[in-house]
Scaffold this motif. Structure first.
Motif, PDB file in Angstrom:
ATOM      1  N   ALA A 157       9.112   5.888  -6.337  1.00 46.03           N
ATOM      2  CA  ALA A 157       7.726   5.698  -5.900  1.00 46.03           C
ATOM      3  C   ALA A 157       7.645   5.398  -4.416  1.00 46.03           C
ATOM      4  N   GLY A 158       8.791   5.473  -3.723  1.00 46.40           N
ATOM      5  CA  GLY A 158       8.789   5.139  -2.308  1.00 46.40           C
ATOM      6  C   GLY A 158       8.812   3.634  -2.103  1.00 46.40           C
ATOM      7  N   THR A 159       8.495   3.231  -0.900  1.00 45.55           N
ATOM      8  CA  THR A 159       8.455   1.799  -0.582  1.00 45.55           C
ATOM      9  C   THR A 159       7.048   1.420  -0.162  1.00 45.55           C
ATOM     10  N   GLY A 160       6.662   0.210  -0.555  1.00 43.57           N
ATOM     11  CA  GLY A 160       5.309  -0.248  -0.247  1.00 43.57           C
ATOM     12  C   GLY A 160       5.162  -0.697   1.196  1.00 43.57           C
ATOM     13  N   THR A 161       3.946  -1.008   1.545  1.00 46.12           N
ATOM     14  CA  THR A 161       3.661  -1.439   2.904  1.00 46.12           C
ATOM     15  C   THR A 161       2.326  -2.184   2.906  1.00 46.12           C
ATOM     16  N   SER A 162       1.961  -2.642   4.078  1.00 41.22           N
ATOM     17  CA  SER A 162       0.637  -3.253   4.266  1.00 41.22           C
ATOM     18  C   SER A 162      -0.127  -2.420   5.283  1.00 41.22           C
ATOM     19  N   LEU A 163      -1.409  -2.166   5.015  1.00 39.89           N
ATOM     20  CA  LEU A 163      -2.247  -1.386   5.918  1.00 39.89           C
ATOM     21  C   LEU A 163      -3.437  -2.216   6.375  1.00 39.89           C
ATOM     22  N   PRO A 172     -12.050   6.904   8.685  1.00 33.78           N
ATOM     23  CA  PRO A 172     -12.377   7.818   7.582  1.00 33.78           C
ATOM     24  C   PRO A 172     -11.417   7.621   6.407  1.00 33.78           C
ATOM     25  N   SER A 173     -11.703   8.263   5.284  1.00 29.96           N
ATOM     26  CA  SER A 173     -10.867   8.143   4.085  1.00 29.96           C
ATOM     27  C   SER A 173      -9.439   8.613   4.379  1.00 29.96           C
ATOM     28  N   ILE A 174      -8.468   7.966   3.699  1.00 23.56           N
ATOM     29  CA  ILE A 174      -7.058   8.350   3.839  1.00 23.56           C
ATOM     30  C   ILE A 174      -6.450   8.469   2.449  1.00 23.56           C
ATOM     31  N   ASN A 175      -5.288   9.206   2.357  1.00 21.12           N
ATOM     32  CA  ASN A 175      -4.505   9.270   1.124  1.00 21.12           C
ATOM     33  C   ASN A 175      -3.403   8.209   1.199  1.00 21.12           C
ATOM     34  N   LEU A 176      -3.412   7.223   0.296  1.00 18.27           N
ATOM     35  CA  LEU A 176      -2.406   6.158   0.328  1.00 18.27           C
ATOM     36  C   LEU A 176      -0.998   6.702   0.101  1.00 18.27           C
ATOM     37  N   PHE A 177      -0.874   7.840  -0.617  1.00 21.10           N
ATOM     38  CA  PHE A 177       0.448   8.423  -0.861  1.00 21.10           C
ATOM     39  C   PHE A 177       1.162   8.691   0.462  1.00 21.10           C
ATOM     40  N   ASP A 178       0.369   9.104   1.486  1.00 17.32           N
ATOM     41  CA  ASP A 178       0.968   9.420   2.782  1.00 17.32           C
ATOM     42  C   ASP A 178       1.478   8.174   3.494  1.00 17.32           C
ATOM     43  N   SER A 179       1.040   6.994   3.058  1.00 17.49           N
ATOM     44  CA  SER A 179       1.455   5.756   3.717  1.00 17.49           C
ATOM     45  C   SER A 179       2.675   5.117   3.057  1.00 17.49           C
ATOM     46  N   LEU A 180       3.105   5.660   1.892  1.00 16.44           N
ATOM     47  CA  LEU A 180       4.300   5.119   1.243  1.00 16.44           C
ATOM     48  C   LEU A 180       5.536   5.423   2.078  1.00 16.44           C
ATOM     49  N   THR A 234      -1.067  -0.056  -6.541  1.00 11.97           N
ATOM     50  CA  THR A 234       0.322   0.192  -6.973  1.00 11.97           C
ATOM     51  C   THR A 234       0.472   1.636  -7.416  1.00 11.97           C
ATOM     52  N   TYR A 235       1.558   2.283  -6.881  1.00 10.57           N
ATOM     53  CA  TYR A 235       1.883   3.654  -7.235  1.00 10.57           C
ATOM     54  C   TYR A 235       3.067   3.615  -8.198  1.00 10.57           C
ATOM     55  N   THR A 236       2.953   4.257  -9.372  1.00 10.20           N
ATOM     56  CA  THR A 236       3.975   4.220 -10.411  1.00 10.20           C
ATOM     57  C   THR A 236       4.424   5.630 -10.754  1.00 10.20           C
ATOM     58  N   THR A 250       7.971   1.596  -8.917  1.00  8.19           N
ATOM     59  CA  THR A 250       6.650   1.257  -8.385  1.00  8.19           C
ATOM     60  C   THR A 250       6.742   0.899  -6.920  1.00  8.19           C
ATOM     61  N   ALA A 251       5.644   1.109  -6.214  1.00  3.02           N
ATOM     62  CA  ALA A 251       5.517   0.699  -4.813  1.00  3.02           C
ATOM     63  C   ALA A 251       4.079   0.230  -4.605  1.00  3.02           C
ATOM     64  N   THR A 252       3.923  -0.832  -3.844  1.00  3.53           N
ATOM     65  CA  THR A 252       2.610  -1.450  -3.679  1.00  3.53           C
ATOM     66  C   THR A 252       2.160  -1.396  -2.222  1.00  3.53           C
ATOM     67  N   ILE A 253       0.882  -1.011  -2.036  1.00  2.00           N
ATOM     68  CA  ILE A 253       0.286  -1.018  -0.698  1.00  2.00           C
ATOM     69  C   ILE A 253      -0.857  -2.027  -0.704  1.00  2.00           C
ATOM     70  N   SER A 254      -0.767  -2.980   0.233  1.00  2.00           N
ATOM     71  CA  SER A 254      -1.828  -3.971   0.391  1.00  2.00           C
ATOM     72  C   SER A 254      -2.721  -3.525   1.552  1.00  2.00           C
ATOM     73  N   VAL A 255      -4.008  -3.322   1.291  1.00  2.00           N
ATOM     74  CA  VAL A 255      -4.941  -2.794   2.288  1.00  2.00           C
ATOM     75  C   VAL A 255      -5.908  -3.897   2.718  1.00  2.00           C
ATOM     76  N   SER A 256      -5.984  -4.075   4.038  1.00  2.00           N
ATOM     77  CA  SER A 256      -6.954  -5.019   4.597  1.00  2.00           C
ATOM     78  C   SER A 256      -7.926  -4.238   5.475  1.00  2.00           C
ATOM     79  N   VAL A 257      -9.213  -4.429   5.252  1.00  2.00           N
ATOM     80  CA  VAL A 257     -10.251  -3.754   6.042  1.00  2.00           C
ATOM     81  C   VAL A 257     -10.736  -4.735   7.105  1.00  2.00           C
ATOM     82  N   VAL A 258     -10.663  -4.339   8.370  1.00  2.00           N
ATOM     83  CA  VAL A 258     -10.988  -5.253   9.472  1.00  2.00           C
ATOM     84  C   VAL A 258     -11.990  -4.580  10.402  1.00  2.00           C
TER      85      VAL A 258
END
Length: 837
Positions: free
Chosen positions: A419-425, A432-440, A475-477, A489-497
């Motif tokens: 599932a790749g590795t997670g990150t924080s965004l 604009p909208s993004i695909n989270l898969f591209d951020s793994l 979480t991507y599984t 699994t890999a987890t991306i934590s998204v913060s909107v600022v």
């Protein structure tokens, strides 16, 4: 024909001596009946026996012949168990009827020979040497080899009895050459020993056992050929492909002479001397050596045994130890594994074989099969499909053997779910909208599913809209496929600022010698990348905004904080006007120049340029000195610093080192009094203080002793003597003086006026002193009342004569001394009354 008939009836022991010459005896039976009865002992010493013509020799006793026994007529065992003991050769050219007799060959090398086959009942071999046949022979009851070699040569020894124990031995054996054989009759289902060996070349004993499968009479014959099979025409290289090597040291001839049933054959060999072998090969009519099957391996120390069961092919006789070409197969315990795990590769084949293999065609590796023909290796963790290829199999020997092999096994490696590795965004609200898969991170597999705070669109791509989805965790599984287990699994934590703020300020203006400043962020500002214009302002770090004041030039600058576009937010900048001041450098001049002074003799005038700083000047290290000039009076070498404050508030400083030269030390002047009768004095020791040793003396007299200046009162002139120590410029010389006075000693005496005295004298009497005053008085013996100043009181004294001593103190440089006087104290006179008429 002359006949000799000798009978022994009751004689138990009889020795027949017939002397032919002085060296040997010969017993010749020339047609008589020569009979030795049971229990009798007959010996022919150092001679032979010849039974000739139509003579009959019947031995029921013990007949020892220390020569040859030659039978050219008729001989027997006396119808019973007579014993023939022969030291030399057994020669039978006619008829020998063994009865139950024993023939013992007890000499050295002996022959069993003659023109007629001898059938022994019991043949015993003792003594030394080899017993050799030149003709076939038979034993119908017992062949006792003991420790001797029976060499049949190209002849045969037939053991005609089927008794299992018909041949006995300790270390003896039967050897043969060519068509020679050891032949035994059998009628039991039991092991018949053929103790064959050879002393030709390497001494060997390699027996064969034959076990008939039926109780029907058979006969088998065996020979050990103690040579390379090639020598006798059985080429070891002519062999079937399954055989690798044939024993080159020896082989056996085995034949079923009569009968048709199968039998078990047991081959004995010494693994230490002969090498390691696997099977038995037989020469067959193709012709070639062929493997006769898988023998049963046994042990009968020191031998290893091969048992061939139910063998029924006796068409050709040669048999040899052999090794089959080693073989092996290869398999994988698991043909499919998950990446990052492994399996075992199993090798099966010829026991103890060394198997050469490679992995994916790489370098050759080896593994050794165990005694059961098995071995395994661990693949370790595999990351890709891997093929294990057989190369060859070999047996190290002795004798060595090898052959090439083919065969391989491929382990298929299934990749685990990734599932790749997670990150924080951090995403700007305007992004604009993004695909989270591209951020793994890593290499995530497509086809997984997203779960999290809010529902995402786009399938495995996980399309995220910051306005709709907001901050959250997703979480991507990716599910596992067999044989892999465990989902990834890999987890991306998204913060909107919101967009960042770049506002900042510095303390300003600043001077170049101030501590480096950092920006202060205001109204929520954050750091980006700092820059300044015009050029001249230097940053320690453009990321922190720290300014390197010492490396920067004075001036007014515009500092810009730039926050690059990130998370969809645009680039942001903020500016600040920064002023950097400095004060002109200061210079210190000194009078004298260079600034060198003598302590206690001079000063240094210090002046600073420029001298018009509005904030004034402060000098150090002495506290309280201000102004643009300063008179320095240090006592030791000292660095003086001036700090000037410019009208812009910036300071400048300068320093100067004043070198202080310490003055020389000649000590402290003094006045001394010496006596003309006194000893010499070193004037240096009379100086006060701590004079240096480097000075010189001057005065009325030239004094010896260098800096010590030794003064002799009896020789040198009194007066003022000067000690001078040279000074280091700018310091002057240092001097000190000694005023030397030389005085003669003062004569002194004393007396008591009115002496002698009586005990009734009233009052005290003081001495009259001429000369030096201030001494001390004493008197001896005790009894005189006297004090230290010499005053005596007669009324308190005891009558007597006393010595009074006056101790004169040192004066004018002269030593103390004493003077004496005698005082008499008389008793008061006695007065008698006078009467007048």
């Amino acid at each position: 024909m002359r006949k000799l008939y000798i009978k022994f009836f009751s004689i138990l022991f009889f020795v027949l001596w017939i002397k032919c010459n002085s060296f040997a005896q010969l017993l010749t039976n020339n047609g008589a009946v020569f009979s030795i009865k049971s229990g009798a002992i007959v010996m022919v010493r150092t001679g032979s026996v010849n039974n000739t013509a139509a003579g009959t020799m019947s031995n029921a006793g013990t007949f020892t012949i220390e020569g040859n026994f030659e039978n050219n007529a008729f001989a027997n065992g006396g119808g019973t168990n007579g014993i023939y003991r022969v030291l030399n050769n057994w020669i039978n050219n006619s008829t020998f009827t063994a009865d139950l007799s024993q023939v013992e060959l007890y000499g050295a090398n002996q022959l069993i020979t003659g023109s007629s086959i001898t059938e022994f009942h019991r043949l015993t071999l003792t003594g030394t040497g080899i017993k050799t046949q030149t003709i076939d022979s038979r034993v119908n009851n017992l062949l006792e080899l003991n420790d001797r070699e029976l060499a049949t040569d190209v002849n045969k020894m037939f053991v005609t009895t089927a008794n299992l124990g018909a041949i006995t031995r300790t270390t003896g054996f039967v050897s043969s050459l060519g068509v020679g054989r050891l032949v035994r009759n059998t009628n039991q289902v039991a092991n018949y020993l053929f103790p064959v060996g050879s002393s030709v070349g390497v001494l060997r004993y390699r027996p064969i056992e034959v076990r008939p499968s039926v109780t029907v009479s058979h006969s088998f014959e065996v020979r050990l050929a103690n040579v390379d099979p090639n020598v006798e025409g059985f080429n070891r290289n002519t062999k079937e492909a399954a055989l690798c090597v044939i024993n080159s040291n020896y082989f056996h001839y085995i034949n079923r002479a009569t009968g048709s049933s199968a039998a078990n054959l047991t081959f004995y060999y010494d693994a230490i001397a002969d090498g390691n072998w696997q099977t038995v090969a037989k020469w067959r009519g193709l012709p070639q050596w062929e493997d006769i099957g898988s023998p049963t391996v046994g042990a009968n120390p020191p031998f290893t045994t091969f048992l061939i069961s139910n063998w029924n092919d006796f068409i050709l006789q040669p048999y040899a130890l052999a090794n089959t070409s080693p073989t092996a197969t290869i398999n994988a315990s698991n043909a499919s594994v998950c990446s990052g795990t492994g399996t075992t590769i199993d090798f099966n084949g010829t026991p103890n074989a060394i198997i050469t293999y490679n992995i994916d065609g790489g370098s050759n590796l080896t593994v050794t099969l165990d005694a059961s023909g098995n071995a395994s290796i661990n693949t370790g963790n595999l990351a890709a499909n891997t093929t294990y290829n057989l190369v060859s199999a070999s047996l190290p020997g002795p004798p060595p053997c090898s052959q090439s092999l083919s065969g391989s096994v491929t382990v298929t490696v299934v990749q685990p779910p990734n599932a790749g590795t997670g990150t924080s965004l951090t995403i700007c609200t305007s992004h604009p909208s993004i695909n989270l898969f591209d951020s793994l991170g890593g290499a995530p597999q497509p086809g997984g599913i997203w779960t999290g705070t809010n529902l995402l669109t786009g399938g495995y791509l996980g399309t995220y809209n910051p306005v709709i989805n907001g901050s959250g965790t997703y979480t991507y599984t990716v599910n596992a496929s067999s044989p892999c287990t465990g989902n990834s699994t890999a987890t991306i934590s998204v913060s909107v600022v919101p967009p960042p703020v770049a506002s900042f300020v510095y303390a300003s203006p600043l001077c170049k010698n101030n501590p480096n400043p950092f920006p202060t962020f205001i109204t929520g500002g954050v750091g980006g990348t700092f820059s300044a214009s015009p050029t001249g302002l230097v940053f320690v770090s453009t990321a922190t905004g720290e300014i390197d004041l010492a490396a920067s030039l004075p001036g007014t600058y515009t500092i810009t904080n730039t926050i690059a576009a990130t998370a969809g937010c645009p680039q942001v900048t903020a500016n600040f006007s920064f002023v950097l001041n400095t004060a002109p450098p200061l210079t210190i001049t000194s009078t004298p120049n260079p600034p060198i002074m003598c302590r206690g003799f001079s000063t240094v005038l210090l002046q600073v340029t420029p001298n018009n700083f509005a904030g004034g000047y402060v000098w150090g290290p002495v506290v309280g000195y201000v102004g643009y000039s300063h008179v320095a009076i240090p006592t030791v070498t000292t660095t003086y610093t001036v700090v000037g404050t410019h009208a812009n508030g910036c300071t400048s400083s300068a320093s100067v080192l004043i070198t202080v030269i310490q003055p020389s030390n000649a000590g402290v002047s003094a006045v001394i009094d010496l006596c003309t009768t006194g000893t010499t004095v070193d004037l240096f020791t009379q100086l006060g203080g701590t004079p240096e040793l480097t000075g010189t003396w001057s005065g009325p007299s030239s004094l010896p002793g260098g800096y010590l200046a030794t003064f002799d009162p009896a020789v040198n002139t009194p007066g003022l003597y000067t000690y001078t120590v040279p000074g280091n410029p700018p310091c002057p010389n240092a001097t000190a003086t000694i005023q030397v006075n030389v005085n003669p000693p003062v004569p002194t005496s004393f007396m008591y006026n009115g002496a002698p005295f009586c005990t009734d004298d009233v009052g005290s009497i003081s001495p009259s002193i001429t000369g030096t005053l201030g001494g001390a008085f004493t008197a001896t013996p005790p009894g005189l009342m006297i004090d230290g100043s010499g005053v005596i009181t007669p009324a308190g004294s005891t009558p007597g004569t006393y010595t009074v001593t006056y101790s004169v103190p040192a004066s004018n440089g002269c030593a103390p001394y004493t003077v004496t006087n005698t005082i008499i104290i008389q008793p008061s006179p006695t007065t008698s009354p006078v009467f007048h008429d």
